[in-house]
Design a protein around this motif. Structure first.
Motif, PDB file in Angstrom:
ATOM      1  N   ARG A  77      -8.742  50.944  -6.681  1.00  0.00           N
ATOM      2  CA  ARG A  77      -8.561  51.605  -5.523  1.00  0.00           C
ATOM      3  C   ARG A  77      -7.678  52.991  -5.612  1.00  0.00           C
ATOM      4  O   ARG A  77      -7.975  53.596  -4.860  1.00  0.00           O
ATOM      5  N   VAL A  78      -6.874  53.203  -6.756  1.00  0.00           N
ATOM      6  CA  VAL A  78      -6.128  54.328  -6.629  1.00  0.00           C
ATOM      7  C   VAL A  78      -6.958  55.512  -7.148  1.00  0.00           C
ATOM      8  O   VAL A  78      -7.932  55.286  -7.979  1.00  0.00           O
ATOM      9  N   VAL A  79      -6.442  56.640  -6.578  1.00  0.00           N
ATOM     10  CA  VAL A  79      -7.056  57.945  -7.061  1.00  0.00           C
ATOM     11  C   VAL A  79      -5.691  58.938  -6.938  1.00  0.00           C
ATOM     12  O   VAL A  79      -5.214  59.027  -5.959  1.00  0.00           O
ATOM     13  N   SER A  80      -5.661  59.694  -7.960  1.00  0.00           N
ATOM     14  CA  SER A  80      -4.559  60.545  -8.021  1.00  0.00           C
ATOM     15  C   SER A  80      -5.232  62.014  -7.662  1.00  0.00           C
ATOM     16  O   SER A  80      -6.203  62.430  -8.325  1.00  0.00           O
ATOM     17  N   LEU A  81      -4.374  62.816  -6.771  1.00  0.00           N
ATOM     18  CA  LEU A  81      -4.953  64.122  -6.366  1.00  0.00           C
ATOM     19  C   LEU A  81      -4.167  65.314  -7.121  1.00  0.00           C
ATOM     20  O   LEU A  81      -3.207  64.931  -7.684  1.00  0.00           O
ATOM     21  N   PRO A  82      -4.725  66.487  -7.239  1.00  0.00           N
ATOM     22  CA  PRO A  82      -4.061  67.523  -7.828  1.00  0.00           C
ATOM     23  C   PRO A  82      -2.562  67.468  -7.310  1.00  0.00           C
ATOM     24  O   PRO A  82      -2.312  67.313  -6.089  1.00  0.00           O
ATOM     25  N   MET A  83      -1.762  67.891  -8.467  1.00  0.00           N
ATOM     26  CA  MET A  83      -0.220  67.785  -7.936  1.00  0.00           C
ATOM     27  C   MET A  83       0.451  68.539  -8.963  1.00  0.00           C
ATOM     28  O   MET A  83       0.642  68.403 -10.130  1.00  0.00           O
ATOM     29  N   HIS A  84       1.107  69.568  -8.296  1.00  0.00           N
ATOM     30  CA  HIS A  84       1.929  70.592  -9.404  1.00  0.00           C
ATOM     31  C   HIS A  84       2.718  71.471  -8.499  1.00  0.00           C
ATOM     32  O   HIS A  84       2.446  71.528  -7.103  1.00  0.00           O
ATOM     33  N   PRO A  85       3.814  72.304  -8.924  1.00  0.00           N
ATOM     34  CA  PRO A  85       4.633  72.975  -8.073  1.00  0.00           C
ATOM     35  C   PRO A  85       3.782  74.277  -7.558  1.00  0.00           C
ATOM     36  O   PRO A  85       4.427  75.026  -6.624  1.00  0.00           O
ATOM     37  N   TYR A  86       2.881  74.715  -8.279  1.00  0.00           N
ATOM     38  CA  TYR A  86       2.177  76.141  -8.016  1.00  0.00           C
ATOM     39  C   TYR A  86       0.995  75.695  -7.104  1.00  0.00           C
ATOM     40  O   TYR A  86      -0.009  76.934  -6.913  1.00  0.00           O
ATOM     41  N   LEU A  87       0.807  74.740  -6.231  1.00  0.00           N
ATOM     42  CA  LEU A  87      -0.427  74.405  -5.472  1.00  0.00           C
ATOM     43  C   LEU A  87      -0.157  74.991  -4.160  1.00  0.00           C
ATOM     44  O   LEU A  87       0.863  74.542  -3.375  1.00  0.00           O
ATOM     45  N   ASP A  88      -0.688  76.309  -3.881  1.00  0.00           N
ATOM     46  CA  ASP A  88      -0.341  77.048  -2.661  1.00  0.00           C
ATOM     47  C   ASP A  88      -1.047  76.248  -1.672  1.00  0.00           C
ATOM     48  O   ASP A  88      -1.716  75.437  -1.355  1.00  0.00           O
ATOM     49  N   ARG A  89      -0.338  76.798  -0.246  1.00  0.00           N
ATOM     50  CA  ARG A  89      -0.664  75.918   0.881  1.00  0.00           C
ATOM     51  C   ARG A  89      -2.306  75.931   1.407  1.00  0.00           C
ATOM     52  O   ARG A  89      -2.959  75.310   1.873  1.00  0.00           O
ATOM     53  N   ALA A  90      -2.843  77.133   1.054  1.00  0.00           N
ATOM     54  CA  ALA A  90      -4.101  77.230   1.329  1.00  0.00           C
ATOM     55  C   ALA A  90      -5.304  76.386   0.484  1.00  0.00           C
ATOM     56  O   ALA A  90      -6.192  75.537   1.064  1.00  0.00           O
ATOM     57  N   THR A  91      -4.914  76.092  -0.814  1.00  0.00           N
ATOM     58  CA  THR A  91      -5.612  75.198  -1.540  1.00  0.00           C
ATOM     59  C   THR A  91      -5.262  73.725  -1.238  1.00  0.00           C
ATOM     60  O   THR A  91      -6.057  72.916  -1.042  1.00  0.00           O
ATOM     61  N   GLN A  92      -4.069  73.386  -0.737  1.00  0.00           N
ATOM     62  CA  GLN A  92      -3.672  72.199  -0.216  1.00  0.00           C
ATOM     63  C   GLN A  92      -4.399  71.747   1.032  1.00  0.00           C
ATOM     64  O   GLN A  92      -4.931  70.738   1.206  1.00  0.00           O
ATOM     65  N   ASP A  93      -4.333  72.843   2.046  1.00  0.00           N
ATOM     66  CA  ASP A  93      -5.299  72.629   3.252  1.00  0.00           C
ATOM     67  C   ASP A  93      -6.668  72.279   2.939  1.00  0.00           C
ATOM     68  O   ASP A  93      -7.289  71.478   3.424  1.00  0.00           O
ATOM     69  N   TYR A  94      -7.295  73.043   2.062  1.00  0.00           N
ATOM     70  CA  TYR A  94      -8.719  72.855   1.463  1.00  0.00           C
ATOM     71  C   TYR A  94      -8.780  71.451   1.067  1.00  0.00           C
ATOM     72  O   TYR A  94      -9.814  70.830   1.372  1.00  0.00           O
ATOM     73  N   ILE A  95      -7.933  70.881   0.001  1.00  0.00           N
ATOM     74  CA  ILE A  95      -8.052  69.576  -0.602  1.00  0.00           C
ATOM     75  C   ILE A  95      -7.788  68.622   0.813  1.00  0.00           C
ATOM     76  O   ILE A  95      -8.717  67.790   0.898  1.00  0.00           O
ATOM     77  N   ILE A  96      -6.957  68.734   1.709  1.00  0.00           N
ATOM     78  CA  ILE A  96      -6.638  67.824   2.725  1.00  0.00           C
ATOM     79  C   ILE A  96      -8.150  67.983   3.788  1.00  0.00           C
ATOM     80  O   ILE A  96      -8.465  66.796   4.164  1.00  0.00           O
ATOM     81  N   GLU A  97      -8.570  69.016   3.801  1.00  0.00           N
ATOM     82  CA  GLU A  97      -9.658  69.006   4.977  1.00  0.00           C
ATOM     83  C   GLU A  97     -10.683  68.242   4.241  1.00  0.00           C
ATOM     84  O   GLU A  97     -11.654  67.643   4.837  1.00  0.00           O
ATOM     85  N   VAL A  98     -11.220  68.440   3.135  1.00  0.00           N
ATOM     86  CA  VAL A  98     -12.299  67.915   2.299  1.00  0.00           C
ATOM     87  C   VAL A  98     -12.156  66.371   2.227  1.00  0.00           C
ATOM     88  O   VAL A  98     -13.050  65.610   2.850  1.00  0.00           O
ATOM     89  N   ILE A  99     -10.939  65.767   2.029  1.00  0.00           N
ATOM     90  CA  ILE A  99     -10.658  64.438   1.898  1.00  0.00           C
ATOM     91  C   ILE A  99     -10.863  63.868   3.400  1.00  0.00           C
ATOM     92  O   ILE A  99     -11.532  62.937   3.558  1.00  0.00           O
ATOM     93  N   ARG A 100     -10.206  64.351   4.372  1.00  0.00           N
ATOM     94  CA  ARG A 100     -10.169  64.027   5.594  1.00  0.00           C
ATOM     95  C   ARG A 100     -11.712  63.831   6.015  1.00  0.00           C
ATOM     96  O   ARG A 100     -12.088  62.676   6.610  1.00  0.00           O
ATOM     97  N   ARG A 101     -12.461  64.664   5.972  1.00  0.00           N
ATOM     98  CA  ARG A 101     -13.941  64.725   6.590  1.00  0.00           C
ATOM     99  C   ARG A 101     -14.626  63.673   5.712  1.00  0.00           C
ATOM    100  O   ARG A 101     -15.772  62.857   6.139  1.00  0.00           O
ATOM    101  N   TYR A 102     -14.453  63.545   4.340  1.00  0.00           N
ATOM    102  CA  TYR A 102     -15.030  62.799   3.617  1.00  0.00           C
ATOM    103  C   TYR A 102     -14.932  61.122   3.838  1.00  0.00           C
ATOM    104  O   TYR A 102     -15.941  60.572   3.910  1.00  0.00           O
ATOM    105  N   VAL A 103     -13.638  60.967   3.988  1.00  0.00           N
ATOM    106  CA  VAL A 103     -13.324  59.568   4.420  1.00  0.00           C
ATOM    107  C   VAL A 103     -13.590  59.195   5.720  1.00  0.00           C
ATOM    108  O   VAL A 103     -14.302  58.115   6.155  1.00  0.00           O
TER     109      VAL A 103
END
Length: 387
Positions: free
Chosen positions: A352-378
């Motif tokens: 069941r586990v899945v790891s998402l992109p994670m690093h100190p240089y992940l900007d807010r816009a990219t975070q928001d994009y990842i979050i939006e795609v995951i939310r809609r997909y699930v």
């Protein structure tokens, strides 16, 4: 918004841009003085790591695997001995046990923290006794950046006469009840593999301990078991030194490490706040501070993981599975003992586990994009992922 270029899972290049001048200068200093093995930067790094972790003795070495192996060698662990290991982790944790001739006994982990379960640890010790083995040690793993239950582990280990060798390969800089990892158990090891929160430009590792005698043995073991001189080898050892260039690189990275860890906290908080209602987000125990080596979610059971990952990939979002198969099910390790009741949590997590992109240089816009795609997909069960 649709990202047309693949998002880095771990962005080492951005950090390289930030530190280019200082690291280039540090490497040049090593090239100029020419002390490529045991140069002054190695000793300086050990001092700085000791200050950072509040550990009295730091012994740098060639990798996180060597770090684990060296401690087992120093403690004389071998044939007839058992070492308790969580099954849900990278193979190096048990690999070193086999390399010294001892027997790894695989136990289960906590479903929410992914770390070794002290109750399962007790059962593993009992199994060792049933098999006629001497339980010598436990190697808890501070998985994905969070400290294991060190208080619970130490209580069990002390009652049974085991020493604790903490595998913090993914978790240097993490803390438990205000104490940074490096002072729990007999010794703590870490890795400086490039993808780790504090990584060099090759392989590297370190051992942290407050035991002066152990530190002395480790310094001998890492250089062929050397005694008073180069040709006075007093014990069997390894070639396990950290080279000077890697030490110089780590010294520069250590200067910004606290800042990078704080940036990881920010990314993790935003992921957690935005995703907690659609997936099982990581649980950080009260009193713990993770360094977020990975941000690992658990998907709903009804959601197909392969389709989920492929769906995200079409939106240029990379994902990884840590770990697709627990150690007790891997070819090289399936013949070693595990609890008779099985390891159901490790086996369930691996599905069941899945790891998402994670690093100190992940900007807010990219975070928001990842979050939006995951939310809609699930929420849409992958049928109509966002365009």
């Amino acid at each position: 918004m649709r990202v047309t270029k693949e998002i880095p899972f771990i962005d080492i290049a951005e950090q390289r841009t930030r530190l280019k001048d200082s690291i280039d200068q540090s490497i040049k200093r090593v090239l100029d003085h020419g002390q490529f093995i045991n140069g002054p930067e190695v000793a300086q790094l050990e001092v700085e790591l000791g200050f950072f972790s509040d550990s009295k003795h730091v012994v740098s070495c060639a990798s996180g695997t060597d770090a684990l192996l060296m401690v087992l060698m120093a403690k004389g662990v071998g044939a007839g001995d058992a070492v308790i290991c969580p099954s849900f982790t990278f193979c190096a944790t048990a690999e070193v046990v086999v390399l010294v001739g001892a027997t790894p006994i695989f136990v289960d982990v906590n479903e929410e923290t992914f770390n070794i379960d002290p109750v399962s640890l007790k059962q593993g010790i009992a199994l060792a006794k049933q098999l006629g083995l001497q339980a010598k040690a436990v190697i808890p793993v501070d998985l994905f950046g969070q400290a294991a239950d060190h208080h619970g582990i130490e209580e069990v280990a002390a009652a049974e006469g085991l020493f604790v060798l903490d595998d913090a390969a993914q978790s240097f800089g993490a803390s438990c009840d205000g104490r940074r990892l490096g002072t729990f158990g007999l010794a703590t090891t870490t890795s400086f593999f490039p993808a780790k929160p504090l990584g060099c430009y090759g392989d590297g590792g370190a051992i942290f301990t407050n035991d002066a005698e152990l530190a002395s043995l480790l310094r001998s073991i890492r250089v062929h078991g050397q005694g008073a001189g180069k040709y006075d080898n007093v014990r069997i050892g390894l070639t396990a030194r950290l080279d000077t260039i890697q030490a110089a690189i780590l010294l520069e990275k250590l200067k910004i490490f606290d800042d990078e860890v704080e940036a990881r906290q920010s990314v993790a908080r935003r992921y957690t706040d935005a995703l907690r209602d659609v997936v099982s987000v990581p649980h950080v125990v009260s009193g713990n501070r993770s360094v977020w080596a990975q941000y690992t979610i658990r998907l709903p059971q009804e959601l197909d993981r392969k389709n989920f990952m492929e769906g995200l990939k079409t939106f240029n979002i990379p994902t990884m599975i840590y770990y697709e198969r627990p150690m007790h099910q891997q070819t090289a390790y399936r013949g070693y003992p595990k609890l008779e009741s099985g390891l159901p949590v490790s086996e369930a997590l691996s599905k069941r586990v899945v790891s998402l992109p994670m690093h100190p240089y992940l900007d807010r816009a990219t975070q928001d994009y990842i979050i939006e795609v995951i939310r809609r997909y699930v929420l849409q069960q992958g049928d109509n992922a966002p365009a």
